[in-house]
Design a protein around this motif. Structure first.
Motif, PDB file in Angstrom:
ATOM      1  N   ILE A   7     -37.449 -38.353  21.971  1.00  0.00           N
ATOM      2  CA  ILE A   7     -38.563 -37.534  21.498  1.00  0.00           C
ATOM      3  C   ILE A   7     -39.010 -38.046  20.124  1.00  0.00           C
ATOM      4  CG2 ILE A   7     -39.352 -35.198  20.951  1.00  0.00           C
ATOM      5  CD1 ILE A   7     -37.387 -34.076  22.915  1.00  0.00           C
ATOM      6  N   ASP A   8     -40.217 -38.594  20.063  1.00  0.00           N
ATOM      7  CA  ASP A   8     -40.728 -39.133  18.804  1.00  0.00           C
ATOM      8  C   ASP A   8     -41.990 -38.397  18.384  1.00  0.00           C
ATOM      9  OD1 ASP A   8     -38.918 -41.397  18.301  1.00  0.00           O
ATOM     10  OD2 ASP A   8     -39.699 -42.152  20.208  1.00  0.00           O
ATOM     11  N   GLY A   9     -42.351 -38.593  17.118  1.00  0.00           N
ATOM     12  CA  GLY A   9     -43.600 -38.019  16.623  1.00  0.00           C
ATOM     13  C   GLY A   9     -43.562 -37.901  15.111  1.00  0.00           C
ATOM     14  N   PRO A  10     -44.706 -37.569  14.508  1.00  0.00           N
ATOM     15  CA  PRO A  10     -44.779 -37.451  13.051  1.00  0.00           C
ATOM     16  C   PRO A  10     -44.058 -36.196  12.543  1.00  0.00           C
ATOM     17  CG  PRO A  10     -46.857 -36.783  14.018  1.00  0.00           C
ATOM     18  CD  PRO A  10     -45.994 -37.292  15.147  1.00  0.00           C
ATOM     19  N   ALA A  11     -43.986 -36.062  11.216  1.00  0.00           N
ATOM     20  CA  ALA A  11     -43.276 -34.947  10.582  1.00  0.00           C
ATOM     21  C   ALA A  11     -43.838 -33.599  11.008  1.00  0.00           C
ATOM     22  CB  ALA A  11     -43.398 -35.083   9.061  1.00  0.00           C
ATOM     23  N   ALA A  12     -42.944 -32.647  11.285  1.00  0.00           N
ATOM     24  CA  ALA A  12     -43.298 -31.245  11.535  1.00  0.00           C
ATOM     25  C   ALA A  12     -44.234 -31.026  12.732  1.00  0.00           C
ATOM     26  CB  ALA A  12     -43.896 -30.605  10.281  1.00  0.00           C
ATOM     27  N   ALA A  13     -44.149 -31.919  13.727  1.00  0.00           N
ATOM     28  CA  ALA A  13     -44.977 -31.750  14.931  1.00  0.00           C
ATOM     29  C   ALA A  13     -44.324 -30.792  15.928  1.00  0.00           C
ATOM     30  CB  ALA A  13     -45.226 -33.102  15.597  1.00  0.00           C
ATOM     31  N   ARG A 127     -52.174 -31.771  14.723  1.00  0.00           N
ATOM     32  CA  ARG A 127     -53.047 -32.123  13.598  1.00  0.00           C
ATOM     33  C   ARG A 127     -52.272 -32.003  12.285  1.00  0.00           C
ATOM     34  NH1 ARG A 127     -56.834 -28.201  15.268  1.00  0.00           N
ATOM     35  NH2 ARG A 127     -56.682 -27.395  13.145  1.00  0.00           N
ATOM     36  N   ALA A 128     -52.609 -32.879  11.318  1.00  0.00           N
ATOM     37  CA  ALA A 128     -51.854 -32.921  10.046  1.00  0.00           C
ATOM     38  C   ALA A 128     -51.892 -31.581   9.324  1.00  0.00           C
ATOM     39  CB  ALA A 128     -52.403 -34.030   9.149  1.00  0.00           C
ATOM     40  N   ASP A 129     -53.047 -30.882   9.325  1.00  0.00           N
ATOM     41  CA  ASP A 129     -53.119 -29.609   8.579  1.00  0.00           C
ATOM     42  C   ASP A 129     -52.208 -28.565   9.213  1.00  0.00           C
ATOM     43  OD1 ASP A 129     -55.098 -29.765  10.715  1.00  0.00           O
ATOM     44  OD2 ASP A 129     -55.790 -27.799  10.064  1.00  0.00           O
ATOM     45  N   ILE A 130     -52.102 -28.608  10.533  1.00  0.00           N
ATOM     46  CA  ILE A 130     -51.231 -27.647  11.238  1.00  0.00           C
ATOM     47  C   ILE A 130     -49.767 -27.975  10.976  1.00  0.00           C
ATOM     48  CG2 ILE A 130     -50.479 -26.937  13.564  1.00  0.00           C
ATOM     49  CD1 ILE A 130     -53.390 -26.958  14.374  1.00  0.00           C
ATOM     50  N   ARG A 131     -49.435 -29.262  10.996  1.00  0.00           N
ATOM     51  CA  ARG A 131     -48.043 -29.654  10.726  1.00  0.00           C
ATOM     52  C   ARG A 131     -47.652 -29.280   9.303  1.00  0.00           C
ATOM     53  NH1 ARG A 131     -47.372 -34.863  10.736  1.00  0.00           N
ATOM     54  NH2 ARG A 131     -49.496 -35.589  11.031  1.00  0.00           N
ATOM     55  N   ALA A 132     -48.581 -29.508   8.340  1.00  0.00           N
ATOM     56  CA  ALA A 132     -48.285 -29.182   6.939  1.00  0.00           C
ATOM     57  C   ALA A 132     -48.117 -27.673   6.765  1.00  0.00           C
ATOM     58  CB  ALA A 132     -49.391 -29.702   6.031  1.00  0.00           C
ATOM     59  N   ARG A 133     -48.920 -26.889   7.468  1.00  0.00           N
ATOM     60  CA  ARG A 133     -48.807 -25.427   7.373  1.00  0.00           C
ATOM     61  C   ARG A 133     -47.440 -24.979   7.881  1.00  0.00           C
ATOM     62  NH1 ARG A 133     -50.569 -21.746   4.313  1.00  0.00           N
ATOM     63  NH2 ARG A 133     -52.606 -22.763   4.404  1.00  0.00           N
ATOM     64  N   ARG A 134     -47.007 -25.545   9.007  1.00  0.00           N
ATOM     65  CA  ARG A 134     -45.686 -25.176   9.562  1.00  0.00           C
ATOM     66  C   ARG A 134     -44.577 -25.559   8.587  1.00  0.00           C
ATOM     67  NH1 ARG A 134     -46.672 -27.932  15.396  1.00  0.00           N
ATOM     68  NH2 ARG A 134     -48.089 -26.387  16.264  1.00  0.00           N
ATOM     69  N   ARG A 135     -44.653 -26.771   8.034  1.00  0.00           N
ATOM     70  CA  ARG A 135     -43.612 -27.216   7.103  1.00  0.00           C
ATOM     71  C   ARG A 135     -43.614 -26.346   5.847  1.00  0.00           C
ATOM     72  NH1 ARG A 135     -40.607 -31.725   7.249  1.00  0.00           N
ATOM     73  NH2 ARG A 135     -40.333 -30.855   9.319  1.00  0.00           N
ATOM     74  N   PHE A 136     -44.831 -25.997   5.369  1.00  0.00           N
ATOM     75  CA  PHE A 136     -44.971 -25.130   4.183  1.00  0.00           C
ATOM     76  C   PHE A 136     -44.298 -23.778   4.435  1.00  0.00           C
ATOM     77  CE2 PHE A 136     -47.655 -21.953   1.872  1.00  0.00           C
ATOM     78  CZ  PHE A 136     -47.291 -22.304   0.582  1.00  0.00           C
ATOM     79  N   ASP A 137     -44.572 -23.175   5.605  1.00  0.00           N
ATOM     80  CA  ASP A 137     -43.974 -21.872   5.932  1.00  0.00           C
ATOM     81  C   ASP A 137     -42.448 -21.964   5.975  1.00  0.00           C
ATOM     82  OD1 ASP A 137     -46.483 -20.811   6.040  1.00  0.00           O
ATOM     83  OD2 ASP A 137     -46.626 -20.787   8.233  1.00  0.00           O
TER      84      ASP A 137
END
Ligand code: C5P
Length: 201
Positions: A7-13, A127-137
């Motif tokens: 399972i691969d992918g960018p941060a917080a996907a 999407r990057a903004d969604i991944r960043a929001r999840r990581r932020f939370d």
């Protein structure tokens, strides 16, 4: 049974959540390979040489406190661009993947480099903004007091470094199934992954 799910992918996907759920559902062992790079990055922050730190890594290092911090994530992605560091971590990951009973490994290069013959390959994105929001939370739940914009900038910087490095860049394997979690909740994303594994069993 030898059965590998890559399972691969960018941060917080959503890779971590999906990997843990798939491992539990099918009784497979799970390795979050990002921890190898984070644990190495942490030792480098403490002054060690990156290649020596990667070679000296022990399973207990993956349990160390503080591996989830943004600073360690950035250090991890910097040392992950060094071919000698990556080479030092290959054997541990391949041994884990070959274990009797099957395994799920998540990271950036599992389907392309570590386990190119994995029975199931997933490429999890959002999407990057969604991944960043999840990581932020997630970070806020752990007491983080920084700004969302900083988390977004960190995630984008790390993605760019991971995609553009010459050795084992982040990209989907040719035969990977893409799962975009931007509009999916956790249950739906896990259900998509479970269906792919079921179909391959
Ligand atoms: O997955 P996680 O965010 O914990 O990974 C931290 C960093 O480790 C990534 O940004 C990436 O640079 C590196 N990494 C890698 N290959 C992997 C797993 C992680 O290069 N298989």
């Amino acid at each position: 049974m030898r059965f590998t799910v890559a399972i691969d992918g960018p941060a917080a996907a959503g890779k971590g959540t999906i990997s843990r759920a798939v491992a539990e559902r099918f009784g497979l062992a799970h390795l979050d390979t990002g921890l190898l790079y984070r644990a190495t990055g942490r030792r480098v922050m403490a002054g060690e040489d990156p290649v020596a730190a990667a070679r000296a890594l022990r399973p207990a290092d993956l349990e160390a406190d503080g591996l989830r911090s943004p600073e360690v994530a950035q250090a991890a992605s910097r040392i992950a661009a060094l071919p000698a560091v990556r080479a030092a971590l290959v054997a541990f990951q391949r041994d884990f993947a070959r274990r009797e009973g099957g395994a799920v490994l998540d990271g950036r290069d599992i389907g392309t480099v570590i386990c190119p013959r994995a029975e199931v390959k997933l490429f999890v994105t959002a999407r990057a903004d969604i991944r960043a929001r999840r990581r932020f939370d997630e970070l806020c739940a752990g007491g983080y007091e920084g700004a969302y914009e900083q988390v977004l900038a960190d995630v984008e910087a790390r993605d760019m470094r991971d995609r553009e490095r010459a050795d084992a860049p982040l990209r989907p394997a040719r035969d990977a199934v893409a799962i975009d979690t931007s509009e999916l909740d956790i249950e739906a994303a896990v259900a998509r992954a479970v269906a792919e594994v079921d179909a391959a069993l």
